[in-house]
Design a protein around this motif. Structure first.
Motif, PDB file in Angstrom:
ATOM      1  N   ASP A 873       0.819  -1.211   0.000  1.00 25.54           N
ATOM      2  CA  ASP A 873       0.000   0.000   0.000  1.00 25.54           C
ATOM      3  C   ASP A 873       0.856   1.265   0.000  1.00 25.54           C
ATOM      4  OD1 ASP A 873      -2.243  -1.571   0.006  1.00 25.54           O
ATOM      5  OD2 ASP A 873      -2.492  -1.500   2.199  1.00 25.54           O
ATOM      6  N   GLN A 874       2.054   1.169   0.565  1.00 18.76           N
ATOM      7  CA  GLN A 874       2.966   2.314   0.625  1.00 18.76           C
ATOM      8  C   GLN A 874       3.867   2.407  -0.601  1.00 18.76           C
ATOM      9  OE1 GLN A 874       2.943   4.654   3.124  1.00 18.76           O
ATOM     10  NE2 GLN A 874       1.113   3.569   3.855  1.00 18.76           N
ATOM     11  N   GLN A 875       3.561   1.669  -1.679  1.00 24.13           N
ATOM     12  CA  GLN A 875       4.349   1.681  -2.917  1.00 24.13           C
ATOM     13  C   GLN A 875       5.768   1.163  -2.681  1.00 24.13           C
ATOM     14  OE1 GLN A 875       2.701   2.418  -5.716  1.00 24.13           O
ATOM     15  NE2 GLN A 875       0.882   2.858  -4.471  1.00 24.13           N
ATOM     16  N   GLN A 876       5.922   0.187  -1.826  1.00 22.93           N
ATOM     17  CA  GLN A 876       7.214  -0.432  -1.546  1.00 22.93           C
ATOM     18  C   GLN A 876       7.094  -1.950  -1.746  1.00 22.93           C
ATOM     19  OE1 GLN A 876       8.888   0.839   2.201  1.00 22.93           O
ATOM     20  NE2 GLN A 876       8.028   2.902   1.975  1.00 22.93           N
ATOM     21  N   ALA A 877       6.677  -2.339  -2.980  1.00 23.06           N
ATOM     22  CA  ALA A 877       6.371  -3.745  -3.253  1.00 23.06           C
ATOM     23  C   ALA A 877       7.612  -4.621  -3.204  1.00 23.06           C
ATOM     24  CB  ALA A 877       5.691  -3.853  -4.623  1.00 23.06           C
ATOM     25  N   GLU A 878       8.771  -4.083  -3.577  1.00 20.75           N
ATOM     26  CA  GLU A 878       9.973  -4.915  -3.561  1.00 20.75           C
ATOM     27  C   GLU A 878      10.302  -5.370  -2.140  1.00 20.75           C
ATOM     28  OE1 GLU A 878      14.514  -4.954  -5.361  1.00 20.75           O
ATOM     29  OE2 GLU A 878      13.430  -3.066  -5.179  1.00 20.75           O
ATOM     30  N   GLN A 879      10.210  -4.449  -1.131  1.00 23.47           N
ATOM     31  CA  GLN A 879      10.453  -4.834   0.259  1.00 23.47           C
ATOM     32  C   GLN A 879       9.391  -5.811   0.753  1.00 23.47           C
ATOM     33  OE1 GLN A 879      11.482  -1.603   2.953  1.00 23.47           O
ATOM     34  NE2 GLN A 879      11.766  -0.241   1.181  1.00 23.47           N
ATOM     35  N   ALA A 880       8.160  -5.627   0.273  1.00 20.38           N
ATOM     36  CA  ALA A 880       7.105  -6.580   0.641  1.00 20.38           C
ATOM     37  C   ALA A 880       7.429  -7.964   0.100  1.00 20.38           C
ATOM     38  CB  ALA A 880       5.764  -6.084   0.099  1.00 20.38           C
ATOM     39  N   GLY A 881       7.949  -8.035  -1.149  1.00 20.37           N
ATOM     40  CA  GLY A 881       8.327  -9.328  -1.712  1.00 20.37           C
ATOM     41  C   GLY A 881       9.417 -10.010  -0.906  1.00 20.37           C
ATOM     42  N   LEU A 882      10.387  -9.248  -0.396  1.00 17.17           N
ATOM     43  CA  LEU A 882      11.455  -9.839   0.425  1.00 17.17           C
ATOM     44  C   LEU A 882      10.885 -10.457   1.700  1.00 17.17           C
ATOM     45  CD1 LEU A 882      14.186  -7.068   0.061  1.00 17.17           C
ATOM     46  CD2 LEU A 882      14.144  -9.311  -1.051  1.00 17.17           C
ATOM     47  N   LEU A 883       9.930  -9.720   2.349  1.00 18.26           N
ATOM     48  CA  LEU A 883       9.305 -10.265   3.560  1.00 18.26           C
ATOM     49  C   LEU A 883       8.541 -11.557   3.254  1.00 18.26           C
ATOM     50  CD1 LEU A 883       7.883  -7.135   5.442  1.00 18.26           C
ATOM     51  CD2 LEU A 883       9.630  -8.707   6.268  1.00 18.26           C
ATOM     52  N   LEU A 884       7.785 -11.558   2.136  1.00 15.76           N
ATOM     53  CA  LEU A 884       7.012 -12.743   1.791  1.00 15.76           C
ATOM     54  C   LEU A 884       7.926 -13.910   1.398  1.00 15.76           C
ATOM     55  CD1 LEU A 884       4.241 -10.919  -0.266  1.00 15.76           C
ATOM     56  CD2 LEU A 884       3.929 -12.042   1.949  1.00 15.76           C
ATOM     57  N   TRP A 885       9.043 -13.589   0.733  1.00 18.16           N
ATOM     58  CA  TRP A 885       9.977 -14.648   0.344  1.00 18.16           C
ATOM     59  C   TRP A 885      10.531 -15.365   1.562  1.00 18.16           C
ATOM     60  CZ3 TRP A 885      14.713 -13.531  -3.359  1.00 18.16           C
ATOM     61  CH2 TRP A 885      15.330 -14.751  -3.687  1.00 18.16           C
ATOM     62  N   ARG A 886      10.949 -14.590   2.617  1.00 26.37           N
ATOM     63  CA  ARG A 886      11.604 -15.230   3.757  1.00 26.37           C
ATOM     64  C   ARG A 886      10.623 -15.914   4.701  1.00 26.37           C
ATOM     65  NH1 ARG A 886      13.787 -10.419   7.765  1.00 26.37           N
ATOM     66  NH2 ARG A 886      11.781  -9.870   8.703  1.00 26.37           N
ATOM     67  N   CYS A 887       9.332 -15.531   4.613  1.00 24.10           N
ATOM     68  CA  CYS A 887       8.369 -16.199   5.502  1.00 24.10           C
ATOM     69  C   CYS A 887       7.661 -17.361   4.792  1.00 24.10           C
ATOM     70  CB  CYS A 887       7.345 -15.212   6.035  1.00 24.10           C
ATOM     71  SG  CYS A 887       6.116 -14.665   4.831  1.00 24.10           S
ATOM     72  N   GLY A 888       8.102 -17.694   3.526  1.00 21.53           N
ATOM     73  CA  GLY A 888       7.568 -18.880   2.862  1.00 21.53           C
ATOM     74  C   GLY A 888       6.315 -18.654   2.079  1.00 21.53           C
ATOM     75  N   GLU A 889       6.162 -17.498   1.432  1.00 22.06           N
ATOM     76  CA  GLU A 889       5.013 -17.194   0.582  1.00 22.06           C
ATOM     77  C   GLU A 889       5.522 -16.839  -0.816  1.00 22.06           C
ATOM     78  OE1 GLU A 889       1.747 -17.247   0.959  1.00 22.06           O
ATOM     79  OE2 GLU A 889       1.753 -17.960   3.023  1.00 22.06           O
TER      80      GLU A 889
END
Length: 1201
Positions: A873-889
């Protein structure tokens, strides 16, 4: 006969008891009888309100109503019975005193200038012949003799009595009364009624002055019984108010000049009582201002002498400045000193005696032949038994200085030790106790110095440090010695309010001054009191300081009442005594004296005296620390010990502020120079640069008090916690709770809490007590507040019923301490995790929440997903992808990476899922399309080649992006030379054509703008010079030219825009550029052209790398002709622009030194100055500097030369 003050009329009284008024040419105007039955035009009107018997009679009582009128006594026998005439100062009225034929007593009648009777005096028993109208016009003076009293009485112009004073000698007759021209002094010429044993009469002249409705006998001139020395004529000078002329019967003319002076003790130490002596006949009224301030005519005590006093002088010896000597009219000097056996203290009746009066120690007779009154004058008491005085010289216009010492044969006689003849008449002497210098002033303003402490006294010229003679330009009525910047100066104040330091005038509106130690204190006619530190100033800086009005925090100046004059300064104190015009006294504490004394006390670690003075005079207590932070922190324990009182320590703590008062409120002039309060002093290193002042002082005092006696200083310790920058209320409440658990003897918990509530708002304290999670403490605070128990008891009971962690979570959430609340909630178990997740989302505490849960847990994964949604929502999708990658999504991570064009991470996710080859190719094509939209052609070609397996599309992308070498490599890698012929070569030729056309167009545009800029500049220069010729360099429009050759700075584009000024600097520059228009004739056309030329140069200069790559590709495929043409066009464009830089950007040369010399004209010089002057802010400073060209970048091909 009596002339009017304007000498237009003359009044004559005749033997037929008539008044004849004549003009100045002795032409009669009118003649009237002196004795008139009518009262005059000013007759009182009786309205008939009651009878005399029923009226109030004041202190006389009811008997005054029945008192019968006494029989009027006739005039005294020695009265010459001739009429006396006196004029009012403005010449509009005159009064005539004549003996009434019916009663034989004198009556005074007031007549107008037209000789019309205005009023007749009431019947005054014993009225004598003397008559004088005060020049200011308020009173008529005469004398009255009663059986036991001889008085000078005053009448108003309506004939009613208005005050009197008693003459000291009953058996003397008053020959004349004379007012000085300024109405301040009344001269009474008296003569004994009866002759002495030698048959001669004693004659004297008394000078009286009034202050605070009391008449003082200031001088008594006793002419003795010798007939030749008796005055024959006495008159005041009409121009010099305090000059008295006396002509004796022996045909000797004597002129006396007086000046007002204040006799004050000259001490500078604490033993000096700041005594001031006032002469009142045969009494000296002494007031010791160190002990008390007594308004005149009262005093601390009076000294009674046997003869009228003419002079008073204090001893100029340190530690003994309270002693004084009085020179009386009979030629004796009486010495008064403190009685060492009588010490101040409690008397037998219980009253406390703060001061003991001086007692007469010795009376000296002066071995000097006194042919005239005041034969010895200007008396100074230099040492214990050494005086210096002044007498008439051997020649008419000379003076003799007499150094007097006790005679060896008779200790009660002062003999002349030595005489020093001074050419000229000495009018004043002054002495400095610090340097022992005696300065003399002659009547023409010349100054001399008396060398009195050598074997042979002498008088030398006053010289400055360079050896030049120094004299006053005009005579001064008050003088004083001082030291300015280490050099001794003689200050003098004239009767015209001019203050001189030697021959230099330093001010012209001074009403009084006094030198105290290192300070010069002055009162001015602008109703201010100045206090200047002489050691910090030169004479010129003193002039500048007195000429300035002072700044906001100028400690040297304060306002005073109109007409105030300085009486004295209390040494080693802060008190300055002023006298008002009506005579009353006021004590002020001048800020400069106060701060100087405080700095001295603080330097000597006298904290108690400093604190009491600052508290009484409302000086900010921060100065105790700010004066010298390092010394204060090293002496915290003496500070606490000296203050002693808990309330004083608390007051000091509560006034602490971060402000440095030595730079704002009380600046200290650290270096010599003009006093500029608005200039901060030198920067002093802070004892603890990383810590705030308030926190530093609070911690230092608290640690010291805790080590000394924590129970005694309990309240002060609480104050030190509360007054910190971030109040430590929890610690303070904990200490209160400890007092409740272990109550000491000094302060109870109830008192401590009550005091804490005085410092802190009760609601804030209640909230902070909740934050301690101590319900006993909460209840104790709540009970002291105004809260209703129904408000807080249910809430507290609910909290007590909760599990401890959830209880603390509830409290922290109530107090809005969400981080602490989340910390406690994370310990409450699985069932409360949804509540924790909601709290994290509401307060955005994602980072804190991730630290509280283990990385592999389900809670961690849920928090990571929630955080990723927030980042998307804050236009920071790349950082969101890193969080999802490390938590197994991986699926959601892939989607986030694709949306952010992070193609490498997206490919990794696709491989990890894994995606089928067809879906991977489709993903690669989607990513390549996004990259091409972002002009990232090389990356798009990589995706298309390696993951989409489409080499043709990859080569096409590289050709589109002009990446010629990489496109060639891929064509040969995949063996697709056909694409070279079909796509690459045509694209190369097209690019060459486009770039060539672009460069030609840019060069043409550049030349056109450059030519237009030269024309605009020529026109504006011509206009500017024409305006300079019209108005001249100082004309009204001389300031209208801007630095960048704009004609006028007040054009419609030069105003500020409040909306734009609030933007960032980048946006502000954009807004300014919008004002630039290339339209011919626009006001800022020259600036617009400059900006356009800079943009052209920058755009062409950026093409170096691109042109280099294109030239290499053209040469490779043997397009030498096109390549040579392109290279030549680019080289010509660069050369044209580089050569035009000095011509276009002239500002560097314009900002050099103005062109002057034999070939310059006035207009050219003024033009150069005008161009240098920063008259207006520049819209964009970047336009005024030429753009930098990257000549170091190699782009040319040698094979094409």
């Amino acid at each position: 006969m009596s002339w009017s003050p304007d000498e237009e009329l003359v009044i004559l009284t005749t033997g037929q008891e008539t008044i004849i008024m004549m003009t100045k040419d002795f032409e009669p105007i009118t003649e009237v009888g002196i004795h008139q039955d009518d009262f005059g035009k000013g007759k009182f009107i009786t309205v008939g309100w009651g009878k005399k018997e029923t009226q109030f009679h004041g202190s006389e009582g009811k008997q005054a109503a029945q008192r019968k009128c006494l029989e009027v006594q006739p005039a005294v026998a020695w009265d010459d019975r001739r009429p006396r005439v006196t004029w009012r100062g403005d010449g509009q009225l005159f009064a005539v005193s004549a003996v009434c034929p019916q009663t034989g007593a004198r009556k005074v009648r007031v007549w107008s200038r037209e000789c019309v009777l205005q009023a007749t005096s009431e019947t005054i028993n014993g009225l004598e012949q003397a008559l004088s109208w005060k020049p200011s016009g308020s009173l008529i003076a005469s004398t009255q003799r009663l059986p036991n009293k001889h008085s000078v009485v005053f009448m108003e112009k309506n004939g009613l009595l208005h005050g009197d004073f008693t003459l000291p000698r009953d058996q003397a007759k008053v020959k004349e009364l004379m007012w000085s021209s300024d109405s301040t002094v009344l001269a009474v010429w008296t003569e004994d009624e009866t002759a002495g044993e030698d048959g001669h009469l004693n004659t004297s002249i008394q000078l009286w002055a009034v202050g605070n409705y009391h008449w003082y006998l200031k001088q008594s001139l006793d002419f003795g019984r010798t007939p030749q020395e008796a005055p024959a004529c006495v008159s005041w000078d009409p121009e010099r108010p305090l000059r008295l002329h006396v002509v004796t019967c022996g045909w000797t003319s004597i002129t006396y000049d007086w000046a007002w002076t204040t006799e004050r003790s000259p001490g500078l130490d604490a033993t000096d009582n700041a005594s001031v002596a006032v002469i009142d006949g045969d009494r000296i009224l002494v007031t010791a201002f160190r002990q008390c301030v007594v308004p005149p005519p009262m005093c601390s005590y009076d000294l009674q002498l046997t003869s009228p006093v003419n002079q008073v002088t204090f001893l100029c010896q340190p530690q003994r400045t309270n002693q004084l000597a009085a020179f009386t009219a009979d030629g004796q000097i009486s010495v008064f000193s403190p009685d060492p056996s009588d010490q101040p203290g409690k008397t037998a009746d219980g009253f406390r005696k703060v001061l003991n009066p001086l007692v007469l120690q010795k009376t000296y007779s002066v071995a000097l032949v006194q042919e005239q009154p005041l034969a010895l004058r200007q008396l100074l008491w230099l040492k214990e038994e050494e005086f210096v005085g002044l007498s008439a010289g051997l020649l008419p216009l000379s003076s003799t200085l007499l150094l007097l010492r006790p005679d060896q044969d008779s200790t009660n006689t002062l003999s002349v030790r030595s005489r020093v003849e001074v050419p000229g008449i000495v009018v004043s002497m002054t002495h400095c106790s610090q340097t022992s210098t005696v300065a003399l002033q002659l009547e023409d303003g010349q100054t001399r110095k008396l060398i009195w402490d050598g074997p042979e006294p002498s008088v030398v010229d006053w010289l400055d440090s360079s050896g030049c003679r120094i004299n006053f330009p005009v005579p001064c009525v008050q003088t004083a010695l001082c030291s300015i910047s280490g050099e001794e100066y003689l200050l003098g104040l004239t009767d015209r309010s001019h203050l001189y330091a030697g021959d230099t005038e330093i001010a012209s509106n001074i009403s009084s001054f006094v030198v105290y130690d290192d300070f010069l204190l002055l009162t001015t006619h602008s109703h201010t009191c100045r206090c200047l530190q002489l050691s910090m100033l030169t004479v010129k800086e003193l002039q500048a300081a007195l000429a300035s009005d002072g700044g906001e925090n100028d400690e040297t100046m304060r306002r005073v009442e109109r007409g105030s004059r300085i009486v004295t300064v209390v040494p080693q104190d802060t008190r300055l005594i002023l006298q008002m015009p009506r005579g009353n006294l006021e004590t002020v504490h001048h800020r400069a004296l106060v701060l100087a004394q405080l700095r001295t006390w603080l330097d000597h670690l006298r904290f108690r005296e400093s604190f009491e003075c600052m508290r009484k005079l409302r000086i900010n207590l921060n100065l105790i620390y700010d004066h010298n932070p390092k010394v204060f922190l090293e002496n915290v324990e003496p500070f606490i010990t000296q203050l002693g009182s808990i309330s004083h320590i608390n007051l000091f703590l509560t006034e602490l502020k971060e402000e440095d008062t030595t730079r704002t409120m009380y600046p200290h002039p650290e270096t010599p120079g003009p006093i500029r309060p608005e200039t901060p002093g030198p920067v002093r290193p802070h004892p603890a640069a990383g810590k705030k002042k308030v926190d530093l002082v609070c911690d230092a005092l608290r640690s010291c008090m805790e080590s000394m006696d924590p129970h005694k200083f309990c309240l002060s310790i609480l104050t030190s916690h509360v007054k910190k920058t971030v109040p430590e209320l929890e610690i303070a409440l904990q200490k209160v709770h400890e007092l409740r658990v272990n109550p000491p003897d000094a302060v109870s918990a109830e008192e401590a809490l009550k005091y804490l509530l005085f410092l802190v708002n009760v609601n804030d304290l209640y909230e902070h007590s909740l934050g301690t999670y101590d319900f006993d403490l909460v209840l104790m605070v709540a009970e002291k507040s105004q809260k209703d128990p129904k408000e807080y008891l249910p809430f507290l009971n609910m909290l007590k019923s909760l599990e401890p962690n959830y209880q603390r979570y509830t409290i922290d959430k109530h107090l809005r301490r969400y981080r602490k609340a989340l910390h406690h909630l994370s310990r409450c178990g699985e069932e409360h995790f949804p509540e924790a997740l909601n709290l994290v989302k509401e307060q955005k505490l994602y980072s804190e929440a991730l630290r509280l849960y283990p990385a592999g847990s389900a809670h961690y994964k849920a928090l990571s997903c929630a955080y990723a949604d927030f980042l998307v929502d804050q236009q920071q999708a790349e950082q969101a992808g890193l969080l999802l990658w490390r938590c197994g999504e991986p699926a959601r991570a892939l989607q986030a990476f694709v949306s952010s064009s992070s193609w490498r991470n997206a490919v990794c996710m696709a491989q990890q899922i894994p995606l089928p080859p067809d879906q991977l190719a489709l993903l690669a094509r989607d990513l390549a399309e996004k990259l091409m939209e972002q002009r990232r052609y090389s990356e798009a070609a990589l995706l298309l080649d390696q993951y989409a397996k489409d080499c043709e599309e990859a080569i096409s992308a590289l050709i589109t992006g002009a990446v010629w070498e990489e496109a060639l490599r891929l064509a040969y890698t995949h063996n697709r030379q056909d694409i070279i012929e079909t796509n690459l070569k045509p694209a190369l030729l097209e690019a060459c054509s486009v770039q060539t056309s672009f460069l030609e167009a840019q060069r043409a545009t550049f030349c056109r703008h450059k030519t237009r800029l030269a024309v605009v500049r020529e026109l504006k220069e011509k206009t500017r010079l024409e305006m300079l010729d019209d108005d001249g360099p100082d004309g009204p429009d001389a300031e209208l030219f801007s630095e960048a050759s704009s004609v006028m700075t007040h054009s419609k584009y030069s105003h500020s825009n409040s909306r734009i000024s609030s933007r960032s600097s980048k946006n502000r520059r954009k807004a300014e550029r919008k004002k630039l228009s290339l339209k011919e004739g626009s006001p800022l056309e020259d600036r617009a052209l400059l900006f356009a030329l800079a943009e052209l140069i920058s755009s062409v200069d950026k093409m170096r790398e691109e042109l280099h790559s294109l030239l290499k590709a053209l040469v490779l495929f043997q397009f030498d002709g096109q390549a040579e043409k392109l290279q030549l066009a680019y080289e010509e464009a660069l050369q044209t622009m580089e050569a035009a830089l000095p011509e276009v950007w002239l500002e560097a040369s314009l900002n050099q030194t103005p062109v002057t010399g034999p070939n310059s004209t006035a207009n050219s010089i003024m033009a150069s100055f005008q161009q240098q002057r920063p008259t207006a802010p520049q819209p964009d400073a970047e336009m005024l500097t030429p753009p930098k060209m990257r000549n170091g970048v190699k782009w040319k091909l040698a094979i094409l030369k």
